[in-house]
Design a protein around this motif. Structure first.
Motif, short mmCIF file in Angstrom:
data_model
loop_
_atom_site.label_atom_id
_atom_site.label_comp_id
_atom_site.label_asym_id
_atom_site.label_seq_id
_atom_site.Cartn_x
_atom_site.Cartn_y
_atom_site.Cartn_z
N SER A 85 5.18 -9.00 -12.96
CA SER A 85 4.01 -8.15 -13.22
C SER A 85 3.36 -7.63 -11.93
O SER A 85 2.37 -6.92 -11.98
N PRO A 117 2.63 -1.04 -3.90
CA PRO A 117 2.71 0.42 -3.77
C PRO A 117 3.58 0.85 -2.58
O PRO A 117 3.74 0.10 -1.61
N VAL A 131 3.14 -5.34 -8.52
CA VAL A 131 3.60 -4.04 -8.01
C VAL A 131 3.06 -3.86 -6.59
O VAL A 131 1.87 -4.02 -6.35
N LYS A 151 9.28 3.89 -2.24
CA LYS A 151 8.78 3.88 -3.61
C LYS A 151 8.23 2.48 -3.91
O LYS A 151 8.54 1.52 -3.20
N ALA A 152 7.42 2.39 -4.93
CA ALA A 152 6.79 1.12 -5.29
C ALA A 152 7.83 0.05 -5.57
O ALA A 152 8.91 0.33 -6.10
N GLN A 153 7.51 -1.18 -5.20
CA GLN A 153 8.37 -2.33 -5.44
C GLN A 153 7.77 -3.13 -6.59
O GLN A 153 6.59 -3.46 -6.56
N GLU A 154 8.57 -3.43 -7.60
CA GLU A 154 8.07 -4.17 -8.76
C GLU A 154 8.85 -5.46 -8.94
O GLU A 154 10.08 -5.48 -8.81
N ARG A 155 8.11 -6.51 -9.24
CA ARG A 155 8.74 -7.81 -9.56
C ARG A 155 7.83 -8.52 -10.54
O ARG A 155 6.67 -8.76 -10.25
#
Length: 86
Positions: A47, A51, A49, A41-45
């Motif tokens: 702002s 994919p 992202v 699943k997408a990794q966010e940190r």
């Protein structure tokens, strides 16, 4: 396929390794590892992202004597150096 500028990536790795070498006047090793990674699943940190998908992780580690305590707080300053002028 890699989504990166080959020359910039090469320059970053070279600068990192040369700086590590120069900082290890008493000896040590620099190790570069690569590893395949899959994000389900997408990794966010903050702002940013990343994919979901397949990626390559580059890890650089040095085994020198370490950074002196008086220099540690300055290492992310853009023009900080411990090298002599010239």
């Amino acid at each position: 396929m890699v989504r990166a500028d080959k020359r910039q990536l090469e320059q970053v790795l070279m600068n990192l390794v040369v700086n590590a070498r120069d900082a290890m006047s008493e000896g040590g090793d620099v190790v570069i590892r690569t590893q395949s990674e899959t994000f389900e699943k997408a990794q966010e940190r903050d702002s940013a992202v990343i994919p979901a998908g397949d990626y390559v992780k580059i890890q650089v580690e040095d085994f020198g004597t370490g950074i002196s305590p008086e220099h540690r707080q300055k290492i992310f300053e853009p023009f900080f150096t411990t090298k002599r002028t010239g």
